[in-house]
Structures are given as C-alpha cells and as structure tokens.
Design a protein around this motif. Structure first.
Motif, PDB file in Angstrom:
ATOM      1  N   UNK A 225       0.816  -1.214   0.000  1.00 55.56           N
ATOM      2  CA  UNK A 225       0.000   0.000   0.000  1.00 55.56           C
ATOM      3  C   UNK A 225       0.849   1.263   0.000  1.00 55.56           C
ATOM      4  N   UNK A 226       2.163   1.099   0.073  1.00 58.28           N
ATOM      5  CA  UNK A 226       3.041   2.263   0.181  1.00 58.28           C
ATOM      6  C   UNK A 226       4.146   2.212  -0.866  1.00 58.28           C
ATOM      7  N   UNK A 227       3.764   1.862  -2.084  1.00 59.61           N
ATOM      8  CA  UNK A 227       4.694   1.854  -3.213  1.00 59.61           C
ATOM      9  C   UNK A 227       4.627   3.216  -3.897  1.00 59.61           C
ATOM     10  N   UNK A 228       5.777   3.797  -4.180  1.00 62.14           N
ATOM     11  CA  UNK A 228       5.822   5.035  -4.960  1.00 62.14           C
ATOM     12  C   UNK A 228       5.893   4.644  -6.434  1.00 62.14           C
ATOM     13  N   UNK A 229       4.735   4.600  -7.079  1.00 63.67           N
ATOM     14  CA  UNK A 229       4.659   4.114  -8.459  1.00 63.67           C
ATOM     15  C   UNK A 229       5.391   5.034  -9.429  1.00 63.67           C
ATOM     16  N   UNK A 230       5.656   6.266  -9.029  1.00 64.92           N
ATOM     17  CA  UNK A 230       6.370   7.183  -9.923  1.00 64.92           C
ATOM     18  C   UNK A 230       7.853   6.833 -10.035  1.00 64.92           C
ATOM     19  N   UNK A 231       8.365   6.027  -9.094  1.00 63.99           N
ATOM     20  CA  UNK A 231       9.790   5.691  -9.102  1.00 63.99           C
ATOM     21  C   UNK A 231      10.068   4.281  -9.620  1.00 63.99           C
TER      22      UNK A 231
ATOM     23  N   UNK B 179       8.617   1.544 -15.692  1.00 66.08           N
ATOM     24  CA  UNK B 179       7.366   1.374 -16.424  1.00 66.08           C
ATOM     25  C   UNK B 179       7.080  -0.111 -16.645  1.00 66.08           C
ATOM     26  N   UNK B 180       5.813  -0.405 -16.876  1.00 65.03           N
ATOM     27  CA  UNK B 180       5.424  -1.787 -17.126  1.00 65.03           C
ATOM     28  C   UNK B 180       5.238  -2.545 -15.824  1.00 65.03           C
ATOM     29  N   UNK B 181       5.503  -3.839 -15.861  1.00 64.06           N
ATOM     30  CA  UNK B 181       5.342  -4.689 -14.686  1.00 64.06           C
ATOM     31  C   UNK B 181       6.706  -4.974 -14.066  1.00 64.06           C
ATOM     32  N   UNK B 182       6.802  -4.768 -12.762  1.00 63.41           N
ATOM     33  CA  UNK B 182       8.044  -5.008 -12.025  1.00 63.41           C
ATOM     34  C   UNK B 182       7.764  -6.007 -10.914  1.00 63.41           C
ATOM     35  N   UNK B 183       8.554  -7.058 -10.852  1.00 63.28           N
ATOM     36  CA  UNK B 183       8.346  -8.054  -9.800  1.00 63.28           C
ATOM     37  C   UNK B 183       9.546  -8.090  -8.866  1.00 63.28           C
ATOM     38  N   UNK B 184       9.251  -8.000  -7.573  1.00 63.23           N
ATOM     39  CA  UNK B 184      10.268  -8.076  -6.531  1.00 63.23           C
ATOM     40  C   UNK B 184       9.983  -9.311  -5.694  1.00 63.23           C
ATOM     41  N   UNK B 185      11.005 -10.125  -5.503  1.00 65.39           N
ATOM     42  CA  UNK B 185      10.866 -11.306  -4.647  1.00 65.39           C
ATOM     43  C   UNK B 185      11.479 -11.012  -3.288  1.00 65.39           C
ATOM     44  N   UNK B 186      10.785 -11.426  -2.238  1.00 66.97           N
ATOM     45  CA  UNK B 186      11.300 -11.321  -0.876  1.00 66.97           C
ATOM     46  C   UNK B 186      11.490 -12.733  -0.332  1.00 66.97           C
TER      47      UNK B 186
ATOM     48  N   UNK C 239       4.193  -7.773  -7.090  1.00 66.50           N
ATOM     49  CA  UNK C 239       4.085  -7.433  -8.504  1.00 66.50           C
ATOM     50  C   UNK C 239       3.539  -6.014  -8.605  1.00 66.50           C
ATOM     51  N   UNK C 240       4.347  -5.130  -9.204  1.00 62.50           N
ATOM     52  CA  UNK C 240       4.020  -3.707  -9.238  1.00 62.50           C
ATOM     53  C   UNK C 240       3.788  -3.276 -10.678  1.00 62.50           C
ATOM     54  N   UNK C 241       2.673  -2.606 -10.918  1.00 59.62           N
ATOM     55  CA  UNK C 241       2.384  -1.988 -12.210  1.00 59.62           C
ATOM     56  C   UNK C 241       2.280  -0.486 -11.998  1.00 59.62           C
ATOM     57  N   UNK C 242       2.082   0.304 -13.049  1.00 61.49           N
ATOM     58  CA  UNK C 242       2.006   1.761 -12.865  1.00 61.49           C
ATOM     59  C   UNK C 242       0.875   2.226 -11.949  1.00 61.49           C
ATOM     60  N   UNK C 243      -0.142   1.392 -11.738  1.00 64.08           N
ATOM     61  CA  UNK C 243      -1.297   1.851 -10.957  1.00 64.08           C
ATOM     62  C   UNK C 243      -1.580   1.033  -9.702  1.00 64.08           C
ATOM     63  N   UNK C 244      -0.988  -0.144  -9.572  1.00 59.91           N
ATOM     64  CA  UNK C 244      -1.316  -0.977  -8.412  1.00 59.91           C
ATOM     65  C   UNK C 244      -0.165  -1.909  -8.079  1.00 59.91           C
ATOM     66  N   UNK C 245      -0.305  -2.570  -6.931  1.00 63.48           N
ATOM     67  CA  UNK C 245       0.660  -3.576  -6.508  1.00 63.48           C
ATOM     68  C   UNK C 245      -0.112  -4.739  -5.909  1.00 63.48           C
ATOM     69  N   UNK C 246       0.415  -5.947  -6.094  1.00 67.85           N
ATOM     70  CA  UNK C 246      -0.261  -7.125  -5.581  1.00 67.85           C
ATOM     71  C   UNK C 246       0.758  -8.018  -4.889  1.00 67.85           C
ATOM     72  N   UNK C 247       0.315  -8.674  -3.810  1.00 67.58           N
ATOM     73  CA  UNK C 247       1.153  -9.573  -3.036  1.00 67.58           C
ATOM     74  C   UNK C 247       0.811 -11.008  -3.414  1.00 67.58           C
ATOM     75  N   UNK C 248       1.840 -11.813  -3.685  1.00 70.66           N
ATOM     76  CA  UNK C 248       1.640 -13.218  -4.063  1.00 70.66           C
ATOM     77  C   UNK C 248       2.466 -14.103  -3.134  1.00 70.66           C
TER      78      UNK C 248
ATOM     79  N   UNK D 191       6.416 -13.988 -13.600  1.00 70.58           N
ATOM     80  CA  UNK D 191       6.897 -12.840 -14.369  1.00 70.58           C
ATOM     81  C   UNK D 191       8.418 -12.706 -14.212  1.00 70.58           C
ATOM     82  N   UNK D 192       9.071 -11.997 -15.116  1.00 68.96           N
ATOM     83  CA  UNK D 192      10.512 -11.774 -14.963  1.00 68.96           C
ATOM     84  C   UNK D 192      10.815 -11.056 -13.646  1.00 68.96           C
ATOM     85  N   UNK D 193      11.876 -11.495 -12.989  1.00 70.19           N
ATOM     86  CA  UNK D 193      12.231 -10.957 -11.687  1.00 70.19           C
ATOM     87  C   UNK D 193      13.155  -9.757 -11.849  1.00 70.19           C
TER      88      UNK D 193
END
Length: 225
Positions: free
Chosen positions: A119-125, A128-135, A150-159, A165-167
């Motif tokens: 809920x606290x992703x700065x999408x401006x930074x 672009x496109x889809x970015x996936x971060x693994x923890x 998984x972060x897109x320009x407008x939302x983020x989702x937890x899996x 997706x590419x890491x």
C-alpha cells in the motif's frame, strides 16, 4: 461487541462497541483502504473468516460500517461515525510506537508486512510496465519464506506463489530486519551494510529498490528519550 460496563460515561459506552477482540484492527484496515472481505482478511491474516464476518455485522448494526453491493461482491464502507474513529486509531498507533516494548518473534508476520508495504509503493519511481520483486525471509519456516510483490504503474499485488513474471530484484533478509526498516527503527542502508538485507539483481535496480517503498505512516513518530 463487548458486554455492558453499566456506566453512563461516554468512554464506557464507546468501549462497549469497540473493545471486542479484533474490532479496532478491522477499523484500522478499513481506514487504510481495505473494503472487501478478502482484502480485510489479508490485512488480518490471523483472524478467522467466521469472526471477521461476525465483527463486520456488529459494526454494521452499530452504524460504523455500511454494506454496499458491488456486482457479485460486497464492499464494507465506513460511515461518518466510522471515519471519526480514524484519529483514534492513529493516536493508538502513535502511543504504541512510543510506549510499547520490543516485538516478540511471534509478532513478526511476513504476510502482514508485505500487505502493508504494497500500500506504500511510490509508483512514480518504479520502472514502467510490470516489475516483480521477490522477498525471501531467511529466518521463517519454509512455507512462509518466499513472497512476491508485482508492481504496475497503478497498483501492486502480493503473491505467496511465484506468478511467473521476470524478476527485477531479489530481496533476501531476516524478517525482523525488514520489519525494523518498515517501522523506522533501521534503514535500508544500515541493513545492507550490516548484512541483514541483501539485494540481488541489476545494479541500477538494486540501488533504486529502497526508494520504491515509503515507510509505515508511523515510522516518523519520535521515540521517548
């Protein structure tokens, strides 16, 4: 809700509505933007569905929450009375930061951490496109060790399973180290220097990833001397 205190004091009457187990944490989630049942469950991962349903019904009867149909789903929306609880929730958080002691290991929950962080992703930074971060949390049981954001320009989702997706960046850390960063007790820089957090991926992304996330809204609360 809670049983009656049999006092005319407004504090006592308010607590009759609000002191049921999990009630104020449900209000916390609602004030943070969760509206659907499954969203509330993800922010309260140790609350059973049955008790969540019961508490939402109690809040609706009390006039704190309103149920609204949204296609096949139901949204739980705070009423004016519910929104007036927001500064109370925030004040409890500030008091907890200042006066409650260290967290025990049983208080550390990777699911809740990632739900808060998404809920606290700065999408401006974020690129672009889809970015996936693994923890990968190195100090938790295997079944809870790996998480993906998984972060897109407008939302983020937890899996909790690899979405395929590419890491972009692989974050390896102790759960406590990441929670300390999130809560403002440490910094990314200190954790990276100390080896409690490691980043794997292209250098530009490794340098950028700490800036993709703002901290908990309570991270800046001053601690007692």
């Amino acid at each position: 809700m809670g049983s009656s205190y049999h006092q005319f004091c407004p504090v006592a009457k308010a607590m009759e509505l609000l002191d049921g187990r999990w009630t104020m944490l449900i209000v916390r989630e609602l004030t943070s933007g969760s509206e659907r049942f499954n969203e509330l469950r993800r922010g309260l991962p140790r609350l059973s569905p049955a008790l969540l349903s019961r508490r939402l019904h109690e809040l609706a009867v009390a006039g704190i929450v309103r149920r609204e149909a949204d296609g096949a789903e139901v949204r739980y929306v705070l009423t004016a009375a519910g929104w007036e609880l927001r500064p109370i929730v925030e004040a409890l958080g500030v008091w907890g930061v200042r006066w409650v002691g260290e967290l025990g290991d049983e208080d550390l929950d990777p699911k809740l951490l990632l739900w808060d962080m998404h809920r606290h992703v700065d999408h401006t930074l974020v690129p672009d496109g889809r970015t996936m971060v693994k923890f990968r949390f190195t100090d938790v049981p295997t079944r809870q060790r790996d998480w993906w954001l998984v972060i897109t320009p407008t939302e983020a989702d937890v899996c909790d399973a690899d979405p395929g997706f590419p890491l972009a960046v692989d974050v390896r850390a102790s759960l406590r180290a990441m929670i300390d960063i999130w809560r403002g007790y440490s910094t990314w820089a200190d954790a990276l220097r100390g080896g409690t957090v490691e980043l794997q991926g292209p250098e530009a992304l490794r340098r950028a990833v700490p800036h993709w996330f703002s901290l908990s809204p309570l991270a800046s609360v001053p601690r007692p001397a």
